[in-house]
Design a protein around this motif. Structure first.
Motif, PDB file in Angstrom:
ATOM      1  N   LEU A 154       4.090   3.796   3.480  1.00  0.00           N
ATOM      2  CA  LEU A 154       5.223   4.445   2.839  1.00  0.00           C
ATOM      3  C   LEU A 154       5.736   5.554   3.746  1.00  0.00           C
ATOM      4  O   LEU A 154       4.965   6.400   4.207  1.00  0.00           O
ATOM      5  CB  LEU A 154       4.806   5.047   1.494  1.00  0.00           C
ATOM      6  N   VAL A 155       7.043   5.559   3.998  1.00  0.00           N
ATOM      7  CA  VAL A 155       7.683   6.637   4.740  1.00  0.00           C
ATOM      8  C   VAL A 155       8.649   7.335   3.802  1.00  0.00           C
ATOM      9  O   VAL A 155       9.629   6.742   3.343  1.00  0.00           O
ATOM     10  CB  VAL A 155       8.446   6.112   5.979  1.00  0.00           C
ATOM     11  N   THR A 156       8.373   8.587   3.478  1.00  0.00           N
ATOM     12  CA  THR A 156       9.300   9.346   2.637  1.00  0.00           C
ATOM     13  C   THR A 156      10.372   9.985   3.521  1.00  0.00           C
ATOM     14  O   THR A 156      10.144  10.238   4.704  1.00  0.00           O
ATOM     15  CB  THR A 156       8.577  10.449   1.837  1.00  0.00           C
ATOM     16  N   GLY A 157      11.538  10.231   2.937  1.00  0.00           N
ATOM     17  CA  GLY A 157      12.635  10.756   3.741  1.00  0.00           C
ATOM     18  C   GLY A 157      13.040   9.794   4.840  1.00  0.00           C
ATOM     19  O   GLY A 157      13.434  10.192   5.931  1.00  0.00           O
TER      20      GLY A 157
ATOM     21  N   GLN B 207       6.500  -2.793  15.491  1.00  0.00           N
ATOM     22  CA  GLN B 207       5.109  -3.237  15.608  1.00  0.00           C
ATOM     23  C   GLN B 207       4.735  -4.256  14.537  1.00  0.00           C
ATOM     24  O   GLN B 207       3.572  -4.632  14.412  1.00  0.00           O
ATOM     25  CB  GLN B 207       4.168  -2.032  15.539  1.00  0.00           C
ATOM     26  N   GLY B 208       5.720  -4.686  13.765  1.00  0.00           N
ATOM     27  CA  GLY B 208       5.477  -5.705  12.752  1.00  0.00           C
ATOM     28  C   GLY B 208       4.727  -5.206  11.535  1.00  0.00           C
ATOM     29  O   GLY B 208       4.070  -5.981  10.837  1.00  0.00           O
ATOM     30  N   ILE B 209       4.835  -3.905  11.252  1.00  0.00           N
ATOM     31  CA  ILE B 209       4.118  -3.311  10.115  1.00  0.00           C
ATOM     32  C   ILE B 209       5.057  -3.207   8.924  1.00  0.00           C
ATOM     33  O   ILE B 209       6.206  -2.791   9.045  1.00  0.00           O
ATOM     34  CB  ILE B 209       3.578  -1.923  10.504  1.00  0.00           C
ATOM     35  N   ARG B 210       4.564  -3.564   7.778  1.00  0.00           N
ATOM     36  CA  ARG B 210       5.361  -3.524   6.552  1.00  0.00           C
ATOM     37  C   ARG B 210       5.582  -2.073   6.127  1.00  0.00           C
ATOM     38  O   ARG B 210       4.650  -1.267   6.128  1.00  0.00           O
ATOM     39  CB  ARG B 210       4.642  -4.303   5.446  1.00  0.00           C
ATOM     40  N   VAL B 211       6.830  -1.777   5.753  1.00  0.00           N
ATOM     41  CA  VAL B 211       7.223  -0.401   5.452  1.00  0.00           C
ATOM     42  C   VAL B 211       7.940  -0.348   4.108  1.00  0.00           C
ATOM     43  O   VAL B 211       8.804  -1.176   3.814  1.00  0.00           O
ATOM     44  CB  VAL B 211       8.175   0.166   6.539  1.00  0.00           C
ATOM     45  N   ARG B 212       7.575   0.636   3.316  1.00  0.00           N
ATOM     46  CA  ARG B 212       8.377   1.003   2.149  1.00  0.00           C
ATOM     47  C   ARG B 212       9.052   2.335   2.473  1.00  0.00           C
ATOM     48  O   ARG B 212       8.400   3.277   2.914  1.00  0.00           O
ATOM     49  CB  ARG B 212       7.535   1.138   0.891  1.00  0.00           C
ATOM     50  N   ALA B 213      10.350   2.395   2.258  1.00  0.00           N
ATOM     51  CA  ALA B 213      11.140   3.563   2.634  1.00  0.00           C
ATOM     52  C   ALA B 213      11.739   4.214   1.398  1.00  0.00           C
ATOM     53  O   ALA B 213      12.385   3.533   0.599  1.00  0.00           O
ATOM     54  CB  ALA B 213      12.254   3.149   3.600  1.00  0.00           C
ATOM     55  N   THR B 214      11.514   5.504   1.228  1.00  0.00           N
ATOM     56  CA  THR B 214      12.168   6.205   0.124  1.00  0.00           C
ATOM     57  C   THR B 214      13.517   6.732   0.587  1.00  0.00           C
ATOM     58  O   THR B 214      13.707   7.062   1.758  1.00  0.00           O
ATOM     59  CB  THR B 214      11.331   7.380  -0.410  1.00  0.00           C
ATOM     60  N   TYR B 215      14.450   6.794  -0.346  1.00  0.00           N
ATOM     61  CA  TYR B 215      15.780   7.283  -0.007  1.00  0.00           C
ATOM     62  C   TYR B 215      16.391   7.959  -1.219  1.00  0.00           C
ATOM     63  O   TYR B 215      15.987   7.739  -2.360  1.00  0.00           O
ATOM     64  CB  TYR B 215      16.687   6.123   0.446  1.00  0.00           C
TER      65      TYR B 215
ATOM     66  N   GLY C  28       1.886  -1.183  -5.389  1.00  0.00           N
ATOM     67  CA  GLY C  28       1.925  -2.400  -4.583  1.00  0.00           C
ATOM     68  C   GLY C  28       1.044  -2.405  -3.356  1.00  0.00           C
ATOM     69  O   GLY C  28       1.208  -3.254  -2.480  1.00  0.00           O
ATOM     70  N   GLY C  29       0.114  -1.453  -3.257  1.00  0.00           N
ATOM     71  CA  GLY C  29      -0.851  -1.511  -2.157  1.00  0.00           C
ATOM     72  C   GLY C  29      -0.545  -0.637  -0.961  1.00  0.00           C
ATOM     73  O   GLY C  29      -0.992  -0.930   0.155  1.00  0.00           O
ATOM     74  N   ILE C  30       0.188   0.463  -1.154  1.00  0.00           N
ATOM     75  CA  ILE C  30       0.457   1.389  -0.050  1.00  0.00           C
ATOM     76  C   ILE C  30      -0.863   2.002   0.426  1.00  0.00           C
ATOM     77  O   ILE C  30      -1.623   2.564  -0.349  1.00  0.00           O
ATOM     78  CB  ILE C  30       1.420   2.510  -0.490  1.00  0.00           C
TER      79      ILE C  30
ATOM     80  N   PRO D 151      -5.484   4.546  -5.765  1.00  0.00           N
ATOM     81  CA  PRO D 151      -6.718   4.359  -4.996  1.00  0.00           C
ATOM     82  C   PRO D 151      -6.533   3.619  -3.672  1.00  0.00           C
ATOM     83  O   PRO D 151      -7.395   3.712  -2.801  1.00  0.00           O
ATOM     84  CB  PRO D 151      -7.612   3.554  -5.954  1.00  0.00           C
ATOM     85  N   THR D 152      -5.435   2.879  -3.514  1.00  0.00           N
ATOM     86  CA  THR D 152      -5.241   2.150  -2.248  1.00  0.00           C
ATOM     87  C   THR D 152      -4.863   3.072  -1.100  1.00  0.00           C
ATOM     88  O   THR D 152      -5.014   2.709   0.066  1.00  0.00           O
ATOM     89  CB  THR D 152      -4.133   1.084  -2.396  1.00  0.00           C
TER      90      THR D 152
END
Length: 349
Positions: free
Chosen positions: A7-10, A26-34, A80-82, A120-121
């Motif tokens: 998770l990347v905030t901002g 790098q092929g890493i899955r990212v969730r982005a807050t906006y 979702g597993g962050i 917990p993840t």
């Protein structure tokens, strides 16, 4: 084992968007807050072009957070597993009152920590702090012979920040980072969630995705570009150090991916000092238009300043590579901003 969902905030901000770009590369899955749908749409469109639509769509998803000071605003972001959070979100609007500056920064940090505590993840928090949380100008100063390291803290209090607009930014950074470490010592370490914080000075570089107007530049870049307006006399910079956004984004990502890096606080920045006179000299030497638009000042007359310890971060977070140099950074950054200005002017013509 390296995390697979971060998770990347901002994420639509200047630094956050570069972090997202590094992770996607790098092929890493990212969730982005906006908070701005317009910015999220622009960033996604650019990354779909840069990395391919299928890759961007499969690796990047967005969550709207709204007001950072609202309790629970990060709850949905962590579902979702962050596994790791890179926290770049913080209010930065110098038109705000001290309370509007400090309170949301602290409340937003507490809200994120509360959400992490119930997830917990999540096993690591990488916190983007600031040199503002390190510098002790009143007691230690920023003059020659002084060196700042990750062991130093700005001793500013809430009361000092709330009663002085000039100090409110310093207070927002120092006090919000202290919340992080207080939480780590009382909750995070026991629950197995490590903490890393990075305290960079001024951050310069191009935007990670297209913006339409010069007015959309982040604060440090806007101050840099202001010199091209013929501002005279050249203002004194309160921060004598800087770092390329490329180096900072790399460091944040490496801190997130390296399991061995926990319970660490880094000062990070180029060994080259910063001054507005240096910037003016560089602009005038690199660009013909710079000689026409930038005040000459007193060429070569640079103030003596404190040092910022950046070797530990260079070795541990940048794989031992040298910091990107000043002239290289300015050549890329100012060319990029000039293109934005030229496009903006063409639309208005």
């Amino acid at each position: 084992m390296s995390p697979t969902y971060i998770l990347v905030t901002g994420a639509t901000g200047f630094i956050g968007s570069h972090v997202v770009s590094h992770l996607l590369s790098q092929g890493i899955r990212v969730r982005a807050t906006y908070r701005s749908q317009r910015k999220a749409d622009a960033m996604l469109a650019h990354f779909r072009t840069l990395y391919g639509g299928d890759k961007a769509d499969s690796l990047l998803d967005f969550v709207h957070t709204g007001d950072l000071a609202t309790p629970g605003c990060f709850d949905d972001s962590l579902k979702g597993g962050i596994e790791v959070v890179i926290h770049c979100a913080s209010p930065l609007n110098f038109a705000l009152s001290p309370a509007e500056f400090i309170d949301p920064a602290i409340a937003g940090t507490k809200s994120l920590l509360s959400s992490i505590s119930s997830t917990p993840t999540t096993k690591k928090l990488v916190f983007l702090s600031s040199f503002a949380a390190v510098v002790d100008e009143a007691n230690k100063g920023i003059g020659p012979g002084v060196t700042y390291t990750g062991e130093d803290w700005n001793p500013i209090t809430y009361e000092e920040g709330i009663n002085n607009l000039r100090l409110s930014y310093l207070a927002s950074k120092a006090l919000s980072e202290k919340e992080i470490w207080k939480w780590h010592d009382s909750v995070g370490e026991k629950s197995g969630c490590g903490v890393v914080s990075l305290c960079p000075p001024l951050v310069f570089g191009p935007m990670a995705y297209p913006v339409d107007k010069i007015s959309e530049l982040n604060s440090s870049n806007a101050e840099l570009w202001m010199l091209t307006t013929g501002f005279s006399p050249l203002p004194l910079s309160p921060v004598p150090h800087w770092i390329s956004v490329h180096n900072l984004a790399t460091a944040l990502v490496n801190a997130a991916l390296n399991d061995a890096i926990v319970k660490k606080r880094y000062t990070i920045g180029s060994p080259d000092p910063f001054s507005t006179q240096l910037a003016a000299d560089t602009f005038r030497s690199l660009f013909e238009w710079g000689r026409e638009r930038v005040t000459e000042g007193e060429p070569g007359k640079y103030p003596d300043a404190c040092k910022l310890e950046g070797e530990i971060a260079r070795k541990e977070l940048l794989d031992g590579k040298e910091y990107i140099g000043w002239k290289e950074t300015m050549a890329e950054t100012l060319s990029h901003f000039k293109e934005i200005e030229d496009r903006e002017n063409a639309k208005q013509a």
